[in-house]
Design a protein around this motif. Structure first.
Motif, short mmCIF file in Angstrom:
data_model
loop_
_atom_site.label_atom_id
_atom_site.label_comp_id
_atom_site.label_asym_id
_atom_site.label_seq_id
_atom_site.Cartn_x
_atom_site.Cartn_y
_atom_site.Cartn_z
N GLN A 89 39.00 41.38 47.79
CA GLN A 89 37.78 40.74 47.32
C GLN A 89 37.01 42.00 46.60
O GLN A 89 35.61 41.76 46.87
CB GLN A 89 37.11 39.65 48.60
CG GLN A 89 38.01 38.76 49.21
CD GLN A 89 38.06 38.07 47.76
OE1 GLN A 89 37.48 37.65 47.98
NE2 GLN A 89 38.87 36.97 47.92
N ASP A 91 34.31 44.28 45.26
CA ASP A 91 33.25 43.80 44.11
C ASP A 91 33.44 44.19 42.77
O ASP A 91 33.40 43.48 42.21
CB ASP A 91 31.84 44.64 44.75
CG ASP A 91 31.74 43.13 45.99
OD1 ASP A 91 31.75 42.50 46.52
OD2 ASP A 91 30.66 44.13 46.45
N ALA A 92 33.59 45.64 42.38
CA ALA A 92 33.92 45.91 41.67
C ALA A 92 35.32 46.90 41.82
O ALA A 92 35.82 47.85 42.49
CB ALA A 92 33.32 47.06 41.05
N THR A 106 44.53 42.71 36.64
CA THR A 106 43.01 41.48 35.79
C THR A 106 44.36 40.46 36.73
O THR A 106 43.60 39.88 37.11
CB THR A 106 43.80 41.83 34.54
OG1 THR A 106 43.25 43.15 34.48
CG2 THR A 106 42.24 40.63 34.34
N TRP A 109 42.72 41.14 40.17
CA TRP A 109 41.09 40.86 40.01
C TRP A 109 41.01 40.07 39.43
O TRP A 109 40.51 41.07 37.94
CB TRP A 109 40.71 42.25 40.57
CG TRP A 109 41.18 43.32 41.81
CD1 TRP A 109 40.74 42.27 42.88
CD2 TRP A 109 42.07 43.73 42.37
NE1 TRP A 109 40.96 43.12 44.05
CE2 TRP A 109 42.77 43.70 43.58
CE3 TRP A 109 43.29 44.52 41.57
CZ2 TRP A 109 43.18 44.67 43.77
CZ3 TRP A 109 44.07 44.76 42.27
CH2 TRP A 109 43.51 45.61 42.94
N PRO A 110 40.67 39.27 38.67
CA PRO A 110 40.44 38.56 37.29
C PRO A 110 39.17 39.06 36.41
O PRO A 110 38.71 39.62 35.15
CB PRO A 110 40.14 37.10 37.39
CG PRO A 110 40.79 36.71 38.57
CD PRO A 110 40.93 37.72 39.01
N HIS A 111 38.29 39.78 37.73
CA HIS A 111 37.01 40.52 37.02
C HIS A 111 36.78 42.30 37.00
O HIS A 111 35.67 42.19 36.96
CB HIS A 111 35.84 40.09 38.05
CG HIS A 111 36.36 40.62 39.11
ND1 HIS A 111 36.51 40.57 40.27
CD2 HIS A 111 35.52 41.95 40.18
CE1 HIS A 111 37.41 41.41 41.05
NE2 HIS A 111 36.28 41.99 41.47
N ARG A 113 37.37 45.37 35.48
CA ARG A 113 36.88 46.53 34.34
C ARG A 113 38.79 47.17 33.67
O ARG A 113 38.80 48.04 34.39
CB ARG A 113 35.70 47.49 34.59
CG ARG A 113 34.62 46.51 34.85
CD ARG A 113 34.03 45.84 33.39
NE ARG A 113 32.66 45.26 34.39
CZ ARG A 113 31.80 44.41 33.57
NH1 ARG A 113 32.50 44.53 32.43
NH2 ARG A 113 30.57 43.99 33.86
N GLN A 143 27.07 46.82 34.94
CA GLN A 143 27.91 46.35 34.11
C GLN A 143 27.52 45.87 33.27
O GLN A 143 28.34 44.52 33.16
CB GLN A 143 28.58 45.37 35.68
CG GLN A 143 29.03 46.08 36.80
CD GLN A 143 30.22 45.69 37.77
OE1 GLN A 143 30.67 44.50 37.46
NE2 GLN A 143 29.88 46.15 38.89
#
Length: 148
Positions: A89, A91-92, A106, A109-111, A113, A143
């Motif tokens: 979980q 955040d970044a 990814t 973690w689909p979000h 970078r 971001q």
């Protein structure tokens, strides 16, 4: 809970004996990823084609396997490992890796970078990693922009 995770790939060049994941990988690409990750800061994970998500202190045996080859770690295993490491979980998430490794991360973690996307061959990726090592974050704190 961990707020920032930085994922780097394993490497083809390895020690010939058991060692921690942080010591095992000796190639120039892995070392460049590690330098950039250290500069960015956060919870460092090494994505191993054989073992999955590793902390630098995890002791492993040498192996010969690349992401996408038969026997490589699968996404379900990576998700389970991320939960066990309490980073699922985050955040970044910053993934400093080529396409196959970045795609696997990814999926967890689909979000995430992916500042090396679009960098082309290894030379361009190394140049981008050097820029990340100089500048720190691969994106502004808000971001909204990425380094190109």
């Amino acid at each position: 809970m961990v707020t920032r995770v930085v994922v780097i790939p394993c490497g083809g060049a390895k020690l010939g004996h058991a060692a921690t994941a942080g010591e095992m990988y000796t190639g120039s690409y892995h070392r460049a990823c590690r330098r950039a990750a250290d500069r960015i800061g956060g919870h460092l994970l090494i994505l191993s084609a054989r073992y999955g998500l590793l902390t630098p202190s995890t002791r492993i045996e040498p192996y010969e396997l690349r992401m996408g080859q038969p026997g490589a770690v699968d996404v379900a295993t990576l998700r389970t490992q991320a939960r066990a490491l309490d980073v699922d979980q985050a955040d970044a998430v910053v993934v400093l890796a080529g396409r196959r490794y970045a795609d696997a991360a990814t999926a967890v973690w689909p979000h995430a970078r992916r500042p090396l996307d679009g960098a082309g061959g290894i030379g361009h990726q190394l140049a981008r990693l050097a820029a990340l090592t100089r500048t720190g974050l691969p994106y502004d704190e808000d971001q909204r922009s990425t380094i190109q």
